[in-house]
Design an enzyme around this catalytic site. Structure first.
Site, PDB file in Angstrom:
ATOM      1  N   ARG A 139       7.690  21.139  33.314  1.00 38.73           N
ATOM      2  CA  ARG A 139       8.638  22.223  34.721  1.00 38.73           C
ATOM      3  C   ARG A 139       9.151  20.856  35.712  1.00 38.73           C
ATOM      4  NH1 ARG A 139       6.685  27.001  36.691  1.00 38.73           N
ATOM      5  NH2 ARG A 139       4.769  25.711  37.364  1.00 38.73           N
ATOM      6  N   ASN A 151      -3.479   6.277  57.914  1.00 39.00           N
ATOM      7  CA  ASN A 151      -5.195   5.480  57.849  1.00 39.00           C
ATOM      8  C   ASN A 151      -6.060   6.478  57.895  1.00 39.00           C
ATOM      9  OD1 ASN A 151      -3.942   2.968  59.230  1.00 39.00           O
ATOM     10  ND2 ASN A 151      -3.055   4.224  60.815  1.00 39.00           N
ATOM     11  N   GLY A 196       0.764  -1.434   0.008  1.00 36.19           N
ATOM     12  CA  GLY A 196      -0.138  -0.349  -0.179  1.00 36.19           C
ATOM     13  C   GLY A 196       1.189   1.152   0.310  1.00 36.19           C
ATOM     14  N   HIS A 214      -1.901   3.990  50.427  1.00 36.84           N
ATOM     15  CA  HIS A 214      -0.095   4.512  50.873  1.00 36.84           C
ATOM     16  C   HIS A 214       0.427   5.277  49.216  1.00 36.84           C
ATOM     17  CE1 HIS A 214      -0.770   0.465  53.513  1.00 36.84           C
ATOM     18  NE2 HIS A 214      -0.290   1.505  54.689  1.00 36.84           N
ATOM     19  N   LYS A 240      -6.703  17.519  47.470  1.00 35.74           N
ATOM     20  CA  LYS A 240      -5.830  19.034  48.055  1.00 35.74           C
ATOM     21  C   LYS A 240      -4.845  17.493  48.427  1.00 35.74           C
ATOM     22  CE  LYS A 240      -4.124  23.368  48.539  1.00 35.74           C
ATOM     23  NZ  LYS A 240      -5.247  23.738  49.882  1.00 35.74           N
ATOM     24  N   HIS A 241      -3.823  17.785  47.798  1.00 31.26           N
ATOM     25  CA  HIS A 241      -2.696  16.789  48.271  1.00 31.26           C
ATOM     26  C   HIS A 241      -3.426  14.738  48.005  1.00 31.26           C
ATOM     27  CE1 HIS A 241       0.282  20.218  48.564  1.00 31.26           C
ATOM     28  NE2 HIS A 241      -0.713  20.187  49.730  1.00 31.26           N
ATOM     29  N   ASP A 281       3.257  -7.400  13.936  1.00 32.15           N
ATOM     30  CA  ASP A 281       4.518  -7.295  12.593  1.00 32.15           C
ATOM     31  C   ASP A 281       5.256  -7.512  12.601  1.00 32.15           C
ATOM     32  OD1 ASP A 281       5.746  -5.803  10.277  1.00 32.15           O
ATOM     33  OD2 ASP A 281       5.280  -4.054  11.007  1.00 32.15           O
ATOM     34  N   ILE A 282       6.633  -8.841  11.696  1.00 28.57           N
ATOM     35  CA  ILE A 282       7.785  -9.095  12.368  1.00 28.57           C
ATOM     36  C   ILE A 282       8.126  -8.455  11.322  1.00 28.57           C
ATOM     37  CG2 ILE A 282       8.642 -11.476  11.186  1.00 28.57           C
ATOM     38  CD1 ILE A 282       6.329 -11.961  13.738  1.00 28.57           C
ATOM     39  N   PHE A 286      -9.885  -1.976  60.183  1.00 30.61           N
ATOM     40  CA  PHE A 286     -10.165  -2.351  61.416  1.00 30.61           C
ATOM     41  C   PHE A 286      -9.830  -1.457  62.246  1.00 30.61           C
ATOM     42  CE2 PHE A 286      -6.793  -6.000  60.981  1.00 30.61           C
ATOM     43  CZ  PHE A 286      -6.084  -5.438  62.402  1.00 30.61           C
TER      44      PHE A 286
END
Length: 528
Positions: free
Chosen positions: A219, A422, A40, A528, A279-280, A129-130, A477
């Site tokens: 940045r 926690n 093609g 975490h 936030k954070h 593809d090969i 828990f």
């Protein structure tokens, strides 16, 4: 010895993505470059009037086996791999009539796109593809003499170099192109291996490769002294920051991206109109409502001080009325599936505000993988797609929760899933009223959430803290009754937690003594 400048006299072009193929081919032909091509690619160039030689005519072997074999031939790979500084290589080229190929232009069958659209197994295999990777790797190995292009975005820079070097490429350019080529074949093979692992139900195969494409050089990282960049995997079409269109605002920072991802994943948990303010990477307010406007106002009430400079995520198309209220707050980012014209006009006045539109929401129940680096390795785990529903709850106290408490308990537990451990979340009427995050002691998280709720009520002129009459969710828990008692002291009436502590009986007894309703989920949501 490798020469710095190598004149390009012959190029081989075989591309699946034909973006800018014709103008590039025309530019090479105009510079006197002989072009070899396949299938093609050759047809499109020929139709545009570009002189081209079919690889089948060049090698004397036609394409065969449905195109599986067309460039895997010594006359192709010999022309690419031959070192022009070695007499033995030059002699072999002369003996076997192998002309040098100085430029290889190949991009690969669209395997990743084929998988992404859910194609059948056989179609995916046929799009591996090969010949393409073989030519790319050959050219990259012989970069001392051959330039290799794997993306249409490289065409312009190569043409510019040909013009500035009298038709030659420099060693520096060829080395850069070789590095890019090996990165492309590595990511391609990674996509194939990951797909095959999935087909074989291997969650954790013996070898794994993490691949990504550079989206943005940032940045700086989490702090100004850290360098950072944003890479996208391409294999996961999960709606979010990687798929979003930025409508306006400043360039996104490392922390923006991290926090926005956390916000959007959280807000997607809810079926009703919902808003999360982050936030954070921790929520400072989350609410459901009858409308986004209602949800936004209630989310902001939880902790309006922390919301300043935060990330606002919405799970519906942002409307003008909600955007008008958001525009009154200083926020870093707004992310939503879409925004109507009125909303766009209101937010346009906040030129620095980053507005991201994703087109859809991520599925919180969808499987996936998360990755984290550790010294000398990686930690892989399946995404926390666990969701607790009403039938999962086990009432463990004498008093069962009311219907309203049950609704709020499920809401609070979904929020707690997205709070750093926690984690303690107080909620009432489908909105957070206090969030305690990231403390080493669970009782401290409980107390901090109650304290922040009291402060928010005082600042708003309300007579009592939002925790009065609320429910509480804990991501894990309660190891002792103290955290639960702190919640009761703050005015909570019902508790949701995973259960599983050695002291569950002690905690249940304390809840009964205070008249609390408590349910166990059997599922923990550490983060975490």
């Amino acid at each position: 010895m490798t020469a710095d400048l190598i004149r390009v006299t012959r190029a081989l072009i075989s591309v699946s993505d034909k973006t800018d193929l014709v103008p590039f081919g025309q530019a090479l032909a105009a510079r006197g470059v002989e072009i070899l091509s396949t299938g093609g690619s050759a047809q499109q160039l020929r139709d545009a009037g570009v002189p081209v030689t079919e690889v089948g005519d060049y090698t004397g072997f036609p394409e065969m086996m449905d195109g599986r074999v067309k460039t895997l031939h010594p006359r192709v790979h010999g022309g690419i791999l031959a070192r022009r500084d070695l007499e033995g290589h030059l002699a072999a080229m002369k003996t076997h009539d192998i002309p040098p190929i100085d430029l290889v232009v190949v991009n690969l069958y669209p395997f990743e796109a084929t998988v992404a659209r859910g194609a059948p197994f056989e179609d995916c295999v046929e799009n591996i593809d090969i010949g393409g990777p073989a030519m790319i790797r050959s050219a990259a190995k012989n970069h001392g003499f051959v330039a290799v292009l794997t993306d249409a975005s490289q065409y312009e820079s190569v043409l510019a170099e040909l013009d500035s070097n009298d038709g030659a490429t420099s060693l520096a350019l060829r080395r850069r192109l070789a590095a890019s080529a090996y990165a492309r074949t590595a990511s391609y093979d990674a996509a194939i291996s990951q797909w095959f692992a999935g087909q074989n139900d291997e969650t954790f195969p013996a070898r794994v490769t993490v691949a990504g494409s550079l989206r943005q050089t940032l940045r700086y990282g989490e702090n100004p002294h850290q360098a950072a960049a944003f890479y996208v995997s391409g294999a996961d079409a999960r709606p979010g920051i990687a798929t979003a269109t930025q409508l306006q605002g400043k360039e996104l920072s490392y922390n923006n991206l991290n926090d926005t991802d956390a916000a959007f994943e959280l807000v997607a948990e809810f079926e009703k109109p919902a808003v999360a303010i982050i936030k954070h990477a921790n929520p400072c307010g989350v609410a459901e409502g009858e409308s986004l406007l209602d949800a936004y106002g209630r989310a902001l009430e939880c902790d309006p001080v922390s919301a300043f400079g935060g990330i606002i995520a919405l799970n519906r198309t942002l409307d003008a009325a909600t955007a008008e209220q958001i525009a009154k707050l200083f926020a870093e980012v707004v992310i939503a599936p879409d925004a109507d014209e009125g909303a766009r006009q209101f937010l346009a006045s906040k030129k620095n505000l980053r507005v991201l539109l994703t087109g859809d929401l991520p599925d919180p129940a969808a499987p996936g993988m998360t990755v984290r680096t550790v010294a000398g390795g990686f930690l892989f785990q399946t995404r926390d797609s666990g969701r607790v529903t009403l039938p999962d709850l086990k009432v463990v106290t004498k008093r069962a929760p009311t219907d309203q408490e049950l609704s709020d308990l499920l809401f609070a537990f979904r929020v707690a899933k997205h709070v750093k451990s926690n984690a303690i979340v107080y909620a009432k009427a489908g909105a957070t009223v206090g969030v305690g995050a990231g403390q080493m002691s669970r009782v401290d998280s409980s107390r901090i959430a109650a304290w922040k709720s009291a402060d928010a009520a005082k600042a708003a002129g309300r007579e009592q803290a939002g925790t009065i009459g609320s429910v509480v969710a804990s991501d894990a828990f309660f190891p002792f009754a103290d955290g639960l008692l702190a919640a009761a002291d703050a005015g909570a009436t019902a508790i949701i937690q995973p259960g599983g502590s050695m002291r569950d009986a002690e905690v249940i007894a304390a809840a009964d003594e205070r008249g609390l309703a408590m349910v166990f989920t059997g599922m923990r949501h550490f983060r975490h």
